[in-house]
Design a protein around this motif. Structure first.
Motif, PDB file in Angstrom:
ATOM      1  N   PHE A   1     -88.337  -8.832 -91.059  1.00 49.44           N
ATOM      2  CA  PHE A   1     -87.815  -9.867 -90.155  1.00 49.44           C
ATOM      3  C   PHE A   1     -88.249  -9.682 -88.704  1.00 49.44           C
ATOM      4  CE2 PHE A   1     -84.703  -6.512 -89.627  1.00 49.44           C
ATOM      5  CZ  PHE A   1     -84.257  -6.633 -88.313  1.00 49.44           C
ATOM      6  N   VAL A   2     -88.882  -8.571 -88.374  1.00 45.37           N
ATOM      7  CA  VAL A   2     -89.186  -8.253 -86.971  1.00 45.37           C
ATOM      8  C   VAL A   2     -90.594  -8.696 -86.592  1.00 45.37           C
ATOM      9  CG1 VAL A   2     -89.472  -6.375 -85.313  1.00 45.37           C
ATOM     10  CG2 VAL A   2     -87.594  -6.302 -86.985  1.00 45.37           C
ATOM     11  N   ASP A   3     -90.688  -9.478 -85.502  1.00 45.46           N
ATOM     12  CA  ASP A   3     -91.988  -9.878 -84.961  1.00 45.46           C
ATOM     13  C   ASP A   3     -92.522  -8.870 -83.955  1.00 45.46           C
ATOM     14  OD1 ASP A   3     -92.415 -12.749 -86.030  1.00 45.46           O
ATOM     15  OD2 ASP A   3     -90.363 -12.808 -85.245  1.00 45.46           O
ATOM     16  N   LEU A   4     -91.617  -8.224 -83.224  1.00 42.21           N
ATOM     17  CA  LEU A   4     -92.016  -7.265 -82.204  1.00 42.21           C
ATOM     18  C   LEU A   4     -91.072  -6.069 -82.219  1.00 42.21           C
ATOM     19  CD1 LEU A   4     -93.582  -6.301 -79.687  1.00 42.21           C
ATOM     20  CD2 LEU A   4     -92.054  -7.709 -78.297  1.00 42.21           C
ATOM     21  N   LEU A   5     -91.644  -4.886 -82.370  1.00 44.11           N
ATOM     22  CA  LEU A   5     -90.881  -3.640 -82.291  1.00 44.11           C
ATOM     23  C   LEU A   5     -91.221  -2.951 -80.982  1.00 44.11           C
ATOM     24  CD1 LEU A   5     -89.112  -1.345 -83.467  1.00 44.11           C
ATOM     25  CD2 LEU A   5     -91.191  -0.457 -84.559  1.00 44.11           C
ATOM     26  N   VAL A   6     -90.233  -2.791 -80.109  1.00 49.42           N
ATOM     27  CA  VAL A   6     -90.395  -2.019 -78.877  1.00 49.42           C
ATOM     28  C   VAL A   6     -89.764  -0.659 -79.130  1.00 49.42           C
ATOM     29  CG1 VAL A   6     -89.878  -1.856 -76.422  1.00 49.42           C
ATOM     30  CG2 VAL A   6     -90.366  -4.099 -77.448  1.00 49.42           C
ATOM     31  N   LEU A   7     -90.606   0.359 -79.249  1.00 50.37           N
ATOM     32  CA  LEU A   7     -90.143   1.694 -79.622  1.00 50.37           C
ATOM     33  C   LEU A   7     -90.262   2.607 -78.404  1.00 50.37           C
ATOM     34  CD1 LEU A   7     -89.085   3.337 -81.997  1.00 50.37           C
ATOM     35  CD2 LEU A   7     -91.456   3.808 -82.655  1.00 50.37           C
TER      36      LEU A   7
ATOM     37  N   CYS B   1     -80.262   4.792 -85.264  1.00 49.41           N
ATOM     38  CA  CYS B   1     -81.184   3.774 -85.759  1.00 49.41           C
ATOM     39  C   CYS B   1     -81.720   4.103 -87.151  1.00 49.41           C
ATOM     40  CB  CYS B   1     -82.329   3.565 -84.780  1.00 49.41           C
ATOM     41  SG  CYS B   1     -83.444   4.974 -84.561  1.00 49.41           S
ATOM     42  N   LEU B   2     -81.822   5.383 -87.485  1.00 52.36           N
ATOM     43  CA  LEU B   2     -82.322   5.757 -88.800  1.00 52.36           C
ATOM     44  C   LEU B   2     -81.332   5.368 -89.894  1.00 52.36           C
ATOM     45  CD1 LEU B   2     -83.908   9.252 -88.075  1.00 52.36           C
ATOM     46  CD2 LEU B   2     -84.976   6.991 -88.038  1.00 52.36           C
ATOM     47  N   GLU B   3     -80.054   5.389 -89.564  1.00 51.42           N
ATOM     48  CA  GLU B   3     -79.033   4.963 -90.523  1.00 51.42           C
ATOM     49  C   GLU B   3     -78.910   3.445 -90.552  1.00 51.42           C
ATOM     50  OE1 GLU B   3     -75.477   6.929 -89.357  1.00 51.42           O
ATOM     51  OE2 GLU B   3     -76.266   8.949 -89.670  1.00 51.42           O
ATOM     52  N   VAL B   4     -78.953   2.825 -89.387  1.00 50.25           N
ATOM     53  CA  VAL B   4     -78.816   1.371 -89.303  1.00 50.25           C
ATOM     54  C   VAL B   4     -79.986   0.682 -90.001  1.00 50.25           C
ATOM     55  CG1 VAL B   4     -78.712  -0.605 -87.742  1.00 50.25           C
ATOM     56  CG2 VAL B   4     -77.493   1.507 -87.161  1.00 50.25           C
ATOM     57  N   ALA B   5     -81.190   1.213 -89.809  1.00 54.68           N
ATOM     58  CA  ALA B   5     -82.386   0.575 -90.358  1.00 54.68           C
ATOM     59  C   ALA B   5     -82.313   0.407 -91.868  1.00 54.68           C
ATOM     60  CB  ALA B   5     -83.627   1.378 -89.981  1.00 54.68           C
ATOM     61  N   LYS B   6     -81.670   1.334 -92.538  1.00 53.73           N
ATOM     62  CA  LYS B   6     -81.572   1.283 -94.005  1.00 53.73           C
ATOM     63  C   LYS B   6     -80.690   0.131 -94.483  1.00 53.73           C
ATOM     64  CE  LYS B   6     -82.236   6.283 -94.227  1.00 53.73           C
ATOM     65  NZ  LYS B   6     -81.618   7.602 -94.501  1.00 53.73           N
ATOM     66  N   LEU B   7     -79.896  -0.442 -93.569  1.00 57.89           N
ATOM     67  CA  LEU B   7     -79.008  -1.551 -93.922  1.00 57.89           C
ATOM     68  C   LEU B   7     -79.578  -2.909 -93.506  1.00 57.89           C
ATOM     69  CD1 LEU B   7     -75.614   0.047 -92.827  1.00 57.89           C
ATOM     70  CD2 LEU B   7     -76.460  -0.227 -95.174  1.00 57.89           C
ATOM     71  N   LEU B   8     -80.725  -2.907 -92.847  1.00 59.32           N
ATOM     72  CA  LEU B   8     -81.310  -4.145 -92.355  1.00 59.32           C
ATOM     73  C   LEU B   8     -82.285  -4.718 -93.380  1.00 59.32           C
ATOM     74  CD1 LEU B   8     -82.008  -3.091 -88.652  1.00 59.32           C
ATOM     75  CD2 LEU B   8     -80.108  -4.482 -89.508  1.00 59.32           C
ATOM     76  N   PRO B   9     -82.415  -6.049 -93.421  1.00 56.33           N
ATOM     77  CA  PRO B   9     -83.350  -6.664 -94.375  1.00 56.33           C
ATOM     78  C   PRO B   9     -84.801  -6.361 -94.008  1.00 56.33           C
ATOM     79  CG  PRO B   9     -82.390  -8.320 -92.916  1.00 56.33           C
ATOM     80  CD  PRO B   9     -81.662  -7.047 -92.648  1.00 56.33           C
ATOM     81  N   GLU B  10     -85.666  -6.402 -94.979  1.00 59.90           N
ATOM     82  CA  GLU B  10     -87.078  -6.126 -94.739  1.00 59.90           C
ATOM     83  C   GLU B  10     -87.784  -7.350 -94.158  1.00 59.90           C
ATOM     84  OE1 GLU B  10     -88.999  -4.635 -98.228  1.00 59.90           O
ATOM     85  OE2 GLU B  10     -87.798  -2.800 -98.293  1.00 59.90           O
TER      86      GLU B  10
ATOM     87  N   PRO C   1     -75.955  -3.604 -97.480  1.00 56.56           N
ATOM     88  CA  PRO C   1     -76.954  -4.068 -96.515  1.00 56.56           C
ATOM     89  C   PRO C   1     -76.678  -5.482 -96.013  1.00 56.56           C
ATOM     90  CG  PRO C   1     -78.012  -2.994 -98.375  1.00 56.56           C
ATOM     91  CD  PRO C   1     -76.563  -3.151 -98.744  1.00 56.56           C
ATOM     92  N   PHE C   2     -77.154  -5.757 -94.789  1.00 56.04           N
ATOM     93  CA  PHE C   2     -77.050  -7.096 -94.217  1.00 56.04           C
ATOM     94  C   PHE C   2     -77.912  -8.055 -95.042  1.00 56.04           C
ATOM     95  CE2 PHE C   2     -76.235  -4.298 -90.607  1.00 56.04           C
ATOM     96  CZ  PHE C   2     -75.130  -4.893 -90.008  1.00 56.04           C
ATOM     97  N   SER C   3     -77.382  -9.225 -95.345  1.00 58.58           N
ATOM     98  CA  SER C   3     -78.185 -10.247 -96.022  1.00 58.58           C
ATOM     99  C   SER C   3     -79.107 -10.955 -95.035  1.00 58.58           C
ATOM    100  CB  SER C   3     -77.282 -11.261 -96.724  1.00 58.58           C
ATOM    101  OG  SER C   3     -76.399 -11.873 -95.789  1.00 58.58           O
ATOM    102  N   GLU C   4     -78.657 -11.063 -93.793  1.00 59.55           N
ATOM    103  CA  GLU C   4     -79.442 -11.650 -92.706  1.00 59.55           C
ATOM    104  C   GLU C   4     -79.450 -10.674 -91.540  1.00 59.55           C
ATOM    105  OE1 GLU C   4     -81.137 -14.442 -92.726  1.00 59.55           O
ATOM    106  OE2 GLU C   4     -80.491 -15.002 -94.762  1.00 59.55           O
TER     107      GLU C   4
END
Length: 339
Positions: free
Chosen positions: A66-72, A55-64, A42-45
């Motif tokens: 950190f997101v202020d705004l999610l545009v879905l 995105c479902l695979e990428v999200a699992k490698l992202l830190p918890e 996983p990414f440290s930053e």
């Protein structure tokens, strides 16, 4: 044939067509700016820029957190082809199950003060509310006029889309003064002394700055004469996304779009001084996003947004005589058009 080569074939375009395309030099240069190979750990930053992948695979490698705004802006619940990749219409319940998986996977990335905007049409909105209300605080539903589309003979013409405004909690950002709409005053009221009441008189006309509502009629879908236009079939306008970013983030906040498409959210975040990460499955759309980000460094304007307000369509005072003439406008002129 690869998805990249499918849409790279030359299309016959009108002489005034401004649609952004990719040439071979673009592809070679911009490919280096896209993260394609995911790390084994996983990414440290949180990374910034564009990641090409699921995105479902990428999200699992992202830190918890950190997101202020999610545009879905996921595929709507209809049959649609995205550069050769097809999304098939499902039942309302099936679409809700699919969307719930997406939201559940992305939710850990959000701050406790984050805002979420989920885009949909009349059919997918039923699923969106079901899923959103089980994960977030649903604050409102924005309906915006989508003026494109053919008339229907046996039904009402479908000319609107929804954006569901949600938050992680009741502690969230909303900068109402940053998203006011400047409307033209048709029947202006005056005070007893004859001065304007809640409006301003200018040589271009009479205008009033109004608080934003959840009905938006000032949005134009990108089309062939707009410099932000691409061949993406469901591209959102920069003006639309700018309202979400300005309302629900502050300078240097982090914006995530896991269905980036041709890059509108990242481009707007860059122009408005926010951090951004876009995730896109398709190679060509990822490259278009990077090309638009490159252009944004030299052309930071957002059409229809000026003087700190959003202008009602076709009322912006800086429209210049001759831009709509037969003469080909320069790139310096194009950002001044108000759509």
């Amino acid at each position: 044939m690869s998805s990249l080569s499918q849409t790279s074939q030359k299309k016959q375009r009108a002489p005034m067509n401004r649609t952004l395309t990719l040439d071979e030099q673009d592809k070679a240069r911009l490919t280096l700016r896209i993260l394609k190979k995911l790390p084994s750990t996983p990414f440290s930053e949180p990374p910034t820029g564009t990641i090409q992948g699921n995105c479902l695979e990428v999200a699992k490698l992202l830190p918890e957190g950190f997101v202020d705004l999610l545009v879905l802006d996921p595929p709507y619940n209809l049959n649609k082809s995205f550069n050769g990749r097809k999304f098939s219409r499902r039942t309302v319940d099936e679409y809700a199950i699919w969307l719930d998986e997406v939201v559940s996977t992305l939710k850990p990335l959000l701050k406790k003060t984050a805002s979420i905007y989920i885009c949909g049409d009349w059919l997918s909105s039923a699923s969106i509310f079901t899923v959103a209300s089980s994960h977030f605080v649903v604050q409102n539903r924005i309906t915006w006029e989508r003026e494109k589309g053919r008339g229907a003979k046996s039904n009402w013409k479908n000319s609107s889309e929804d954006i569901w405004f949600c938050t992680m909690s009741e502690d969230y950002t909303f900068n109402v003064d940053n998203v006011k709409l400047r409307r033209k005053v048709i029947a202006p009221y005056r005070k007893d002394d004859g001065t304007p009441k809640d409006w301003e008189s200018t040589k271009e006309g009479n205008f009033r700055d109004t608080h934003p509502s959840n009905i938006w009629t000032d949005i134009t879908i990108p089309f062939w004469s707009m410099p932000e236009n691409t061949d993406h079939p469901t591209q959102k306008s920069e003006k639309l996304i700018a309202k979400l970013v300005l309302a629900s983030t502050n300078s240097n906040d982090f914006v995530l779009d896991p269905f980036l498409g041709s890059g509108t959210t990242s481009v707007v975040a860059k122009k408005l001084g926010r951090k951004y990460l876009g995730i896109e499955l398709d190679e060509e759309y990822s490259l278009l996003a990077e090309k638009r980000l490159e252009i944004a460094e030299l052309e930071p304007e957002i059409q229809g947004f000026s003087d700190g307000v959003f202008w009602e369509r076709n009322t912006l005072a800086i429209q210049q005589k001759g831009v709509f003439s037969n003469a080909k406008p320069s790139r310096e002129q194009l950002p001044l058009l108000n759509f």
